[in-house]
Structures are given as structure tokens and as C-alpha cells.
Motif scaffolding. Structure first.
Motif, PDB file in Angstrom:
ATOM      1  N   GLN A   1      20.284  19.936 -27.097  1.00  0.00           N
ATOM      2  CA  GLN A   1      21.275  20.958 -27.461  1.00  0.00           C
ATOM      3  C   GLN A   1      22.389  20.374 -28.295  1.00  0.00           C
ATOM      4  O   GLN A   1      23.087  21.088 -28.988  1.00  0.00           O
ATOM      5  N   ASP A   2      22.517  19.062 -28.203  1.00  0.00           N
ATOM      6  CA  ASP A   2      23.654  18.416 -28.843  1.00  0.00           C
ATOM      7  C   ASP A   2      23.288  18.004 -30.261  1.00  0.00           C
ATOM      8  O   ASP A   2      22.603  17.004 -30.465  1.00  0.00           O
TER       9      ASP A   2
ATOM     10  N   ASN B   1      20.697  14.573 -18.416  1.00  0.00           N
ATOM     11  CA  ASN B   1      21.578  15.736 -18.375  1.00  0.00           C
ATOM     12  C   ASN B   1      21.047  16.691 -17.303  1.00  0.00           C
ATOM     13  O   ASN B   1      19.841  16.810 -17.128  1.00  0.00           O
TER      14      ASN B   1
ATOM     15  N   SER C   1      20.720  19.707 -17.310  1.00  0.00           N
ATOM     16  CA  SER C   1      19.956  20.861 -17.779  1.00  0.00           C
ATOM     17  C   SER C   1      18.464  20.583 -17.901  1.00  0.00           C
ATOM     18  O   SER C   1      17.657  21.497 -17.872  1.00  0.00           O
TER      19      SER C   1
HETATM   20  C1  LIG Z   1      24.072  18.655 -21.331  1.00  0.00           C
HETATM   21  O1  LIG Z   1      23.850  20.029 -21.034  1.00  0.00           O
HETATM   22  C2  LIG Z   1      24.900  20.901 -21.387  1.00  0.00           C
HETATM   23  C3  LIG Z   1      24.505  22.307 -21.002  1.00  0.00           C
HETATM   24  O2  LIG Z   1      23.737  22.332 -19.862  1.00  0.00           O
HETATM   25  C4  LIG Z   1      25.199  20.821 -22.863  1.00  0.00           C
HETATM   26  O3  LIG Z   1      26.318  21.607 -23.175  1.00  0.00           O
HETATM   27  C5  LIG Z   1      25.440  19.385 -23.258  1.00  0.00           C
HETATM   28  O4  LIG Z   1      25.562  19.303 -24.668  1.00  0.00           O
HETATM   29  C6  LIG Z   1      24.286  18.502 -22.818  1.00  0.00           C
HETATM   30  N1  LIG Z   1      24.582  17.111 -23.142  1.00  0.00           N
HETATM   31  C7  LIG Z   1      23.774  16.396 -23.886  1.00  0.00           C
HETATM   32  C8  LIG Z   1      24.175  14.973 -24.101  1.00  0.00           C
HETATM   33  O5  LIG Z   1      22.739  16.827 -24.370  1.00  0.00           O
END
Ligand SMILES: *[C@@H]1O[C@H](CO)[C@@H](O)[C@H](O)[C@H]1NC(C)=O
Ligand SMILES: *[C@@H]1O[C@H](CO)[C@@H](O)[C@H](O)[C@H]1NC(C)=O
Ligand SMILES: *[C@@H]1O[C@H](CO)[C@@H](O)[C@H](O)[C@H]1NC(C)=O
Ligand SMILES: *[C@@H]1O[C@H](CO)[C@@H](O)[C@H](O)[C@H]1NC(C)=O
Ligand SMILES: *[C@@H]1O[C@H](CO)[C@@H](O)[C@H](O)[C@H]1NC(C)=O
Ligand SMILES: *[C@@H]1O[C@H](CO)[C@@H](O)[C@H](O)[C@H]1NC(C)=O
Ligand SMILES: *[C@@H]1O[C@H](CO)[C@@H](O)[C@H](O)[C@H]1NC(C)=O
Length: 579
Positions: free
Chosen positions: A278-279, A338, A340
Motif C-alpha cells: 500500500q505504501d 505489517n 494488514s
Molecule cells: C501497514 O498497513 C497500513 C494499513 O493497514 C498502511 O496504512 C501502511 O502504509 C502499511 N505500512 C507499510 C510499511 O506497508
């Protein structure tokens, strides 16, 4: 002396490791011919080397045959069409003579409609009709590729049966096919028989995915895995991870301009989309996928195990959301860190500064390809900026040198084995549908599975390779089991699957499934690819031998000298005594 020898070996090792990372080898590969749109891979002349299918100027197809001398790819075969623009190239054996034919789809010059014309070249050309969507797979399980599409005559999908070249209704689906689609022909339920995966529009005009599973009945059955996705334009790629099950990767944008991108994963049995990336922010720049309307290819991830750790990595094209540059990035498959993604254990990490890959501006497509047929996946990138509307081709050699192992598997059509028509070798016809799985024990002693489908997608420049390179990680053990399954006709009860045991790592396995319905008589040919490690071992062995020989020689010589001295002394004594 021993230290000196070891020093030499270390030096050699150091030299071999010096070139880590990616290296630009475009000039060695193409000379001055590095332009055009790379459209497909396939072994056109059955010489066991993968050739490149390149489009130029919209209406010309050049086949770059692999050669032993620099430049390693030379444009030798040329086809051109009189009118329209070529939109897809799918090499394959469409009439079952074990020789490669080439299927092209074309569109009128100015894209007035979405309609595609389908042409197959087999020496002579043949126009097969008009299509809206198309996709190649072996529908009736005879391992001759069939064309799946929606014709201008009916709303329902139709199948053009390969050997017969006649249209037949295909599936009893009511949904409309979505364009661009991400249809695939790959095993989704672990029975080694390829299933059909379709991208359709639901009645509420949302993108949804349908799986049609080849059950032991007389027709393909739709299963409940129909999941809608509410975000905008999507495309997807398949991947299989450590548990050997096919998973669905979905690169997606949350809005029409792709200001916010993400990659999700799902699989049959899992009822949600789990984010694996997601990043997309690097320092001050927010990157995102490139919407289809701005790019000639839909949002795609090209999958390949770049570092041979057994977990497939990906290549993606991302765009600077506040600027105009777009670049290719390598996404490495790493353990999840993470909350998620905890339930699936893996996620993607982006390499933002991979040198030579980040030198290429305005990249359009990036894909994996084994340039030197050595089992290590290298990278090909197409970028804008060549004159006219052609793309520049960049090839980057992967100098990754970890002690990792691989196995490269090719499943042939198996339509003939020694008795092929006109004495050709049956090698090199791109075969969609086979499924490959291995189980082995990893370096930590855990059971590990890996799997891949061969040529599961064909449309929209899927650029899938006609073989699979499966990474094995650092365990140099024999592969305990390798299973290969091929599509079977509807209604047939027994699964067409065969198992091979104790495969040597770093080898290339060519599977000839002949005859199709008797898996136990299928044959597999093993070719060893001597890796650097093997070469080093050989050099070390020879070095040790020479060293031992030298010692033996010296000792022998000293002994002989001592002997001689003794003899001389004895003779002397004898003379002395005699006096
Ligand atoms: C971890 O997950 C959250 C949402 O669940 C997201 O906003 C965040 O960017 C993620 N961090 C990474 C390093 O991918
Ligand atoms: C790679 O080499 C070719 C030919 O020498 C050159 O034209 C191209 O710009 C190089 N690409 C990169 C990314 O350095
Ligand atoms: C196919 O071949 C015929 C001659 O056999 C030629 O007239 C026609 O233009 C060709 N079609 C294409 C699309 O090249
Ligand atoms: C479909 O396309 C074919 C080939 O161009 C044409 O002959 C036929 O009339 C078309 N059918 C319809 C319903 O438009
Ligand atoms: C070819 O098509 C004809 C009718 O169009 C059909 O009767 C025949 O069974 C087909 N053959 C194969 C091998 O599908
Ligand atoms: C690997 O596959 C075997 C046989 O299909 C299965 O029994 C085993 O549970 C799988 N292992 C993992 C880690 O998924
Ligand atoms: C992205 O575009 C912005 C605006 O043009 C620019 O300031 C920034 O340097 C770009 N980022 C990269 C990594 O090129």
C-alpha cells in the motif's frame, strides 16, 4: 602453497561476485536493432532457445531468432499486414502439426471500434473472423490452443476450436466480458487441471471475477468464487507462494487517475482482498500505477522469481503522480511486517533505487526473461522515446549470485514424440495450461511447496514465458517431488498428472506428455545447467588434483634423488670394498 591456492579461489569468487545487481547488455543482445514493441516469447525454430516476437511500425512483426554469436538476437523472420495495426501476437501450434504458427489480432488504423480481426499465419495466412475479446487456451483439452472470444455475431463467448477452426458456443454465462480482461487458464483448485478464470461485468456494471472449474461432469461448472471489486481499472497476475496454491494478485487504483494505488491478494476460499503493498511513497514522491488510457497496456504485474528464493517477485510500471515520469520497479516478495498482511505472511517491498533500472525513463512495459538460458531471470524494459512511435528495448542482466537454486520446467504439447510429422522435433510450441508443482525440504528443514502455471495468460501483452523457472532457495537438496499436470477433456474422469522424484537442482526439465491419457508413459528429459557454483567446484577439484599431483611428483622426484644417491653411495662402497 595451500594458502596461495585458496587465495586464488577467493580472488576468483570475488571477481564473480563483483558485478552484483543489474547490468545493461542491450548492445550485446540486439546491436543496433533494439527498438520495437516486444509482444511475445516462443521458440520459433525449435532450437531449444527462446526467440522474441517484436512489432514495429504497427503493421510489421519481426521474429528475432536466438543466435550463438553477438548480437545474440537477430531479426530473421518478417511478416507484415497490409492494413490495420497489430494489437496482439500469440505464437502457438493451432493445427496440431507440432510446428509453431503465429496468431495476430489487428484493429483498423484509427481504432474506430473495439473490434479485432484474428489472423493465423502458417506459411499462408488465414483470416478467422471478428472478435471483441480474445484469449487463447486449450478448451477441449486436446492441447491444441483454442481461441476464446466474443464474436460480432453473439453476446455469449465463443470458442474457435484449434484443429477444426470452427466457432462453437463456449460457456453458459450471462455476464458480459470486461475489457481489458485478465482471463486466465490455470489450476485454481489444486487438482492439476487448468480451470478457467474470467473477468466479467456484473449486472450492476462492476468488475467481477468468475472461476469455471473443470469438474468431472460434462461441462465446466461455475463455482462460487465470484468476487466483485469496486475500485477502478484493474488487471491482475497470478502467483503461487510457499504453499503451492495459485493466488490472485490484483494491482488496483482507488480512483480514475491512480492517485492512490495498492496491490491486493486473494485466493479461492479466502473471502476478502488482503493488501500486500500500500505504501507507494518514496521520499517526497508518491508513485502510482499508470491508468490504461495513458498506457498501451493495462495495469499489470509481471511475475518471476528474481532472487530464486521460492517466492515470486514482480515488476511493475509506476508513475510519479505529481510529475510525468514513469519507471519500472522491482517488487521483492518479503516476509510480512505489517498487521494488514499477517494472515498471508508475505508482502511486497519496492526497490526504489535499483541502478540501471531507474536509469530508464518513460518505461512502458517491464518483464522477466532468461536471456542466456541459464535459469536466472533477467529483465527486459520497453520505454518511450525512440523515434516514430516505436519503443526502445532495454535488456538488463541479473547478476544475482546467491547460493540459490532453481529448476526450469518446460511442458511440451506431447502431440507426437518420435513420430512427428515431417521429422521435426516437437520442441518449441508454446503450450498453455500445464501446471507444475514441487515439494522439497528447505534449508531449515521445513517442507516447502512451490507451483506455477505455464502460459496462463495471452492477451494484452501478457508476455509470459513458454517455460517456468521455479526458485528453490538455498537448499541444494534434490527436489523430492515434481508434479506436472495437463488439461484434460471435459467429461474425462482421471486426472492427467505425473510425478518425478529426485530431480537435480539447477537443471532444465523438458516434459513430453505423450500420449496425453497415459501419464505413466510420459517422458522427461533432464538438462543440467552448470551454474557458477558448479564451475567453481570443478575448478577447485581440478586445482586440488593438480596440487596433489605436484606434491606426488615432488615427493617422487625427491625419493628418486635419494634412491640415486643411495645407489651411488652403494656403488661407491662396492668399489671401495673391491679395492
Ligand atoms: C501497514 O498497513 C497500513 C494499513 O493497514 C498502511 O496504512 C501502511 O502504509 C502499511 N505500512 C507499510 C510499511 O506497508
Ligand atoms: C544500455 O546500453 C545501450 C547501448 O549501449 C544504450 O543505448 C542505453 O541507453 C543503455 N541503457 C541504460 C539504461 O543505460
Ligand atoms: C493474406 O494472403 C493473401 C494472398 O494469399 C493477401 O492477398 C492478403 O493481403 C494477406 N493478408 C494479410 C492480412 O496479410
Ligand atoms: C461479423 O464479421 C464478419 C466478418 O467481417 C461479417 O462477415 C459479418 O457480417 C459480421 N456480422 C455481423 C452481425 O455484423
Ligand atoms: C469439427 O466440426 C464439425 C462440425 O462443425 C464436428 O462435427 C466435428 O466433430 C468437429 N471435429 C472436432 C475434432 O472437433
Ligand atoms: C505441500 O503439498 C503437499 C501435497 O500436496 C501437502 O500435503 C502439504 O500440506 C503442502 N505443504 C504446505 C506447506 O502447504
Ligand atoms: C516527481 O514529480 C515532481 C513534480 O514534477 C518532482 O518535483 C519530483 O522530483 C519527481 N520525483 C521524482 C522521483 O522524479
Amino acid at each position: 602453497m595451500g594458502r596461495c591456492y585458496l587465495l586464488g579461489l577467493c580472488l576468483l569468487l570475488g571477481l564473480l561476485r563483483a558485478g552484483r545487481g543489474l547490468q545493461n547488455v542491450t548492445a550485446q543482445l540486439f546491436g543496433a536493432e533494439a527498438f520495437g514493441t516486444l509482444a511475445a516469447f516462443g521458440d520459433f525454430n525449435s532450437d531449444k532457445q527462446t526467440d522474441l516476437f517484436v512489432l514495429r511500425g504497427g503493421n510489421e512483426l519481426l521474429i528475432f531468432l536466438a543466435d550463438q554469436k553477438e548480437p545474440y538476437f537477430k531479426p530473421k523472420v518478417k511478416l507484415s499486414i497490409n492494413q490495420g495495426v497489430i494489437t496482439s501476437v500469440v505464437p502457438g501450434d493451432y493445427d496440431g502439426d507440432s510446428q509453431m504458427d503465429v496468431l495476430l489480432t489487428t484493429q483498423p488504423q484509427n481504432h474506430v471500434t473495439d473490434e479485432l480481426s484474428v489472423i493465423i499465419f502458417w506459411g499462408r495466412n488465414q483470416t478467422l473472423g471478428k472478435l471483441l475479446v480474445f484469449y487463447i487456451f486449450s478448451f477441449n483439452g486436446d492441447l491444441i490452443p483454442d481461441v476464446f472470444g466474443v464474436t460480432n455475431e453473439s453476446d455469449r463467448p465463443q470458442i474457435l476450436i484449434g484443429r477444426n477452426l470452427s466457432w462453437h458456443p463456449a460457456l453458459d454465462t450471462k455476464s458480459k466480458m470486461y475489457i481489458p480482461h485478465s482471463h486466465a487458464f490455470i489450476d485454481l483448485n489444486r487438482d492439476f487441471t487448468a480451470d478457467l478464470f474470467l473477468t466479467t461485468l456484473s449486472s450492476s456494471q462492476q468488475i467481477q471475477f468468475e472461476t469455471w472449474v473443470n469438474k468431472v461432469r460434462n461441462k465446466i461448472q461455475q463455482t462460487s468464487y465470484a468476487k466483485t471489486y469496486t475500485d477502478k481499472v484493474v488487471f491482475f497476475s497470478f502467483l503461487a507462494d510457499g504453499d503451492g496454491q495459485t493466488e490472485h494478485l490484483l494491482p488496483a487504483c482507488a480512483d480514475a487517475t491512480c492517485q492512490k494505488s495498492a496491490i491486493y491478494l486473494s485466493k479461492p476460499g479466502l473471502n476478502q482482498w488482503i493488501p500486500v503493498l500500500q505504501d507507494f511513497r518514496n521520499k517526497d514522491t508518491l508513485w502510482g500505477f499508470v491508468p490504461y488510457k495513458n498506457n498501451p497496456v493495462p495495469i499489470t504485474l509481471h511475475i518471476g522469481d528474481y532472487n530464486m528464493d521460492g517466492y515470486p517477485d514482480a515488476l511493475a510500471i509506476l508513475r510519479n503522480t505529481s510529475g510525468s515520469n514513469q519507471q519500472a520497479f522491482l517488487l521483492e516478495n518479503v516476509p510480512c511486517n505489517n498487521a494488514s498482511c499477517r494472515s498471508i505472511h508475505r508482502m511486497f517491498k519496492v526497490y526504489w533505487e535499483l541502478s540501471d533500472l531507474n536509469q530508464i525513463k518513460d518505461a512502458v512495459v517491464a518483464t522477466f526473461f532468461d536471456i542466456y538460458e541459464d535459469g536466472i531471470l533477467d529483465i527486459i524494459v520497453l520505454s518511450k522515446g525512440y523515434f516514430n512511435s516505436d519503443f526502445a528495448i532495454h535488456t538488463l542482466k541479473n547478476n544475482f549470485e546467491a547460493d540459490a537454486y532453481f529448476v526450469k520446467v518446460i511442458v511440451l504439447s506431447g502431440l507426437c514424440s518420435n513420430d512427428c510429422p515431417s521429422k521435426i522435433t516437437p520442441f518449441g510450441v508454446n503450450q498453455p495450461g500445464p501446471y507444475i508443482m514441487y515439494t522439497t525440504v528447505d534449508a531449515n528443514g521445513y517442507l516447502k511447496n512451490g507451483s506455477a502455471g505455464q502460459l496462463s495468460q495471452s492477451a494484452h501483452f501478457a508476455l509470459q514465458l513458454p517455460y517456468n523457472v521455479l526458485g528453490l532457495g538455498r537448499s541444494a537438496n534434490f527436489l523430492d517431488h515434481l508434479y506436472v499436470g495437463i488439461p484434460r477433456p471435459l467429461g474425462e474422469k482421471s486426472i492427467r498428472k505425473q510425478e518425478w522424484t529426485a530431480i537435480i537442482p539447477n537443471s532444465q526439465l523438458i516434459v513430453i506428455p505423450y500420449p496425453h491419457n497415459v501419464p505413466r508413459s510420459w517422458s522427461a528429459k533432464l538438462y543440467l545447467t552448470p551454474s557458477n557454483i558448479v564451475l567453481l567446484t570443478a575448478i577447485a577439484l581440478i586445482g586440488v588434483c593438480v596440487f596433489i599431483l605436484a606434491i606426488i611428483g615432488i615427493l617422487h622426484w625427491q625419493e628418486k634423488k635419494a634412491d640415486d644417491r643411495e645407489k651411488r653411495q652403494e656403488a661407491h662402497r662396492f668399489h671401495f670394498d673391491a679395492m
